[in-house]
Enzyme design. Structure first.
Site, PDB file in Angstrom:
ATOM      1  CG  HIS A 203      -2.147  -0.847   1.080  1.00 11.08           C
ATOM      2  ND1 HIS A 203      -2.119  -2.229   1.043  1.00 11.08           N
ATOM      3  CD2 HIS A 203      -3.448  -0.495   0.945  1.00 11.08           C
ATOM      4  CE1 HIS A 203      -3.353  -2.679   0.902  1.00 11.08           C
ATOM      5  NE2 HIS A 203      -4.182  -1.670   0.836  1.00 11.08           N
ATOM      6  CG  HIS A 245       2.694  -3.120   6.556  1.00 13.78           C
ATOM      7  ND1 HIS A 245       3.417  -4.077   5.900  1.00 13.78           N
ATOM      8  CD2 HIS A 245       1.584  -2.915   5.819  1.00 13.78           C
ATOM      9  CE1 HIS A 245       2.768  -4.437   4.807  1.00 13.78           C
ATOM     10  NE2 HIS A 245       1.661  -3.751   4.738  1.00 13.78           N
TER      11      HIS A 245
HETATM   12  C1  LIG Z   1      -4.405  -8.651  -5.592  1.00 13.94           C
HETATM   13  C2  LIG Z   1      -3.810  -7.359  -6.027  1.00 13.94           C
HETATM   14  C3  LIG Z   1      -4.004  -6.901  -7.433  1.00 13.94           C
HETATM   15  C4  LIG Z   1      -3.088  -6.635  -5.196  1.00 13.94           C
HETATM   16  C5  LIG Z   1      -2.801  -7.044  -3.800  1.00 13.94           C
HETATM   17  C6  LIG Z   1      -2.891  -5.801  -2.955  1.00 13.94           C
HETATM   18  C7  LIG Z   1      -2.435  -6.098  -1.579  1.00 13.94           C
HETATM   19  C8  LIG Z   1      -3.312  -6.860  -0.675  1.00 13.94           C
HETATM   20  C9  LIG Z   1      -1.241  -5.701  -1.237  1.00 13.94           C
HETATM   21  C10 LIG Z   1      -0.699  -5.879   0.125  1.00 13.94           C
HETATM   22  O1  LIG Z   1      -0.507  -4.578   0.636  1.00 13.94           O
HETATM   23  P1  LIG Z   1       0.311  -4.433   2.011  1.00 13.94           P
HETATM   24  O2  LIG Z   1       1.657  -5.059   1.772  1.00 13.94           O
HETATM   25  O3  LIG Z   1       0.381  -2.955   2.262  1.00 13.94           O
HETATM   26  O4  LIG Z   1      -0.493  -5.154   3.063  1.00 13.94           O
END
Ligand SMILES: CC(C)=CCC/C(C)=C/COP(=O)(O)O
Length: 282
Positions: A203, A245
């Site tokens: 994110h 996180h």
């Molecule tokens: C499934 C798709 C297209 C993207 C995954 C997005 C996601 C869940 C990312 C994890 O984000 P963090 O590392 O910030 O938790």
């Protein structure tokens, strides 16, 4: 006034290991640069007593026999090298401990009965605004609906940037394999395999990269530019407040996303380039 020497225990015939200016004993610095102007026996660090003190401070020496310090020999070269890694290791361990402590303290929306549990729904909304799926779907829709070559070019490169972000974050997560904070409740929607790992925050990388992209290509009015930066910051903050996180995951994610935007600019796809690529594939 008694001689400072008489007050200081002298070990091994060298200069006093302890300094005393006002009757209080304190260790002479072992890190000060050698004072070449003073006589050799008063130089810090070069006399047997100080060398013994430095040797006794060395973790590797404490465990070893004291015979080498008894001879008053200076530290062998490799001991000095061994001290440096242990200092680095101590520094990194301290930083990790601070990271974990800060992340745990800031995880105030980790679940409904956390101290800021009432704010959790808002943080979840911010989390969705930074999720990969809404960004990919929204960008693809704008690309499809765009009727200008410039609009299509910008949306196409944003879409490619989002794919690049997913690939790079997946690689780093898969390599580092840092577990998410223990207080995290894994109730995120649409996650896949590597999303069980914490470093870096996907994110945060997306927020930084898309934030820079919007500011460079789509948002000109100052109030809106401020809102874009505020949104990116809130996405990063929400990752720690929700317990998803650690602080370092988000900080590295912001840096990585910022750099990813530079990659987008370097690999910028013009419609002609894409038509050429598609022509070759056809
Ligand atoms: C499934 C798709 C297209 C993207 C995954 C997005 C996601 C869940 C990312 C994890 O984000 P963090 O590392 O910030 O938790």
């Amino acid at each position: 006034m008694p001689s400072p020497k008489s007050k200081n225990p002298v070990r091994g015939g060298g200069s006093p290991v302890l300094g005393s200016s006002n009757g209080r004993y304190d260790f002479m610095s072992l890190t000060k640069p050698l004072n070449r102007s003073s006589p050799p026996h008063q130089r810090q660090g070069s006399d047997p007593a100080t060398a013994r003190l430095r040797a006794s401070e060395s973790p590797t020496r404490r465990r070893g026999s004291s015979s080498s310090t008894g001879s008053g020999q200076g530290l062998p070269e490799e001991d000095g090298l061994r001290l440096n890694p242990s200092f680095i290791r101590v520094a990194l361990s301290s930083l990790l401990a601070i990271d974990l402590w800060m992340s745990k303290t800031m995880g105030v929306c980790a679940c409904e009965d956390s101290s800021w549990g009432s704010v959790r729904p808002l943080m979840k909304l911010i989390e969705i605004s930074g999720h990969g799926i809404p960004w990919l779907a929204g960008t693809a829709y704008c690309l499809y609906k765009s009727d200008s070559a410039t609009g299509q070019e910008v949306m196409l490169n944003l879409f490619m940037g989002l794919l690049l972000d997913l690939v790079l974050v997946t690689i780093v997560k898969a390599v580092v394999r840092r577990r998410r904070p223990a207080h995290n409740r894994m109730d995120m929607f649409a996650t896949f395999s590597v999303d069980r790992f914490s470093f870096p925050s996907g994110h945060a990388t997306r927020a930084a990269m898309c934030g820079r992209f919007l500011l460079a290509h789509l948002v000109l009015a100052a109030p809106l530019r401020f809102l874009v930066v505020l949104w990116a910051a809130l996405v990063g903050l929400s990752r720690v407040l929700l317990g998803r996180h650690n602080v370092t995951d988000v900080m590295f994610g912001f840096w990585m996303g910022y750099v990813q935007y530079n990659l987008i600019e370097m690999l910028w796809l013009s419609p002609q380039t894409l038509q050429g690529l598609l022509g070759q594939l056809a």
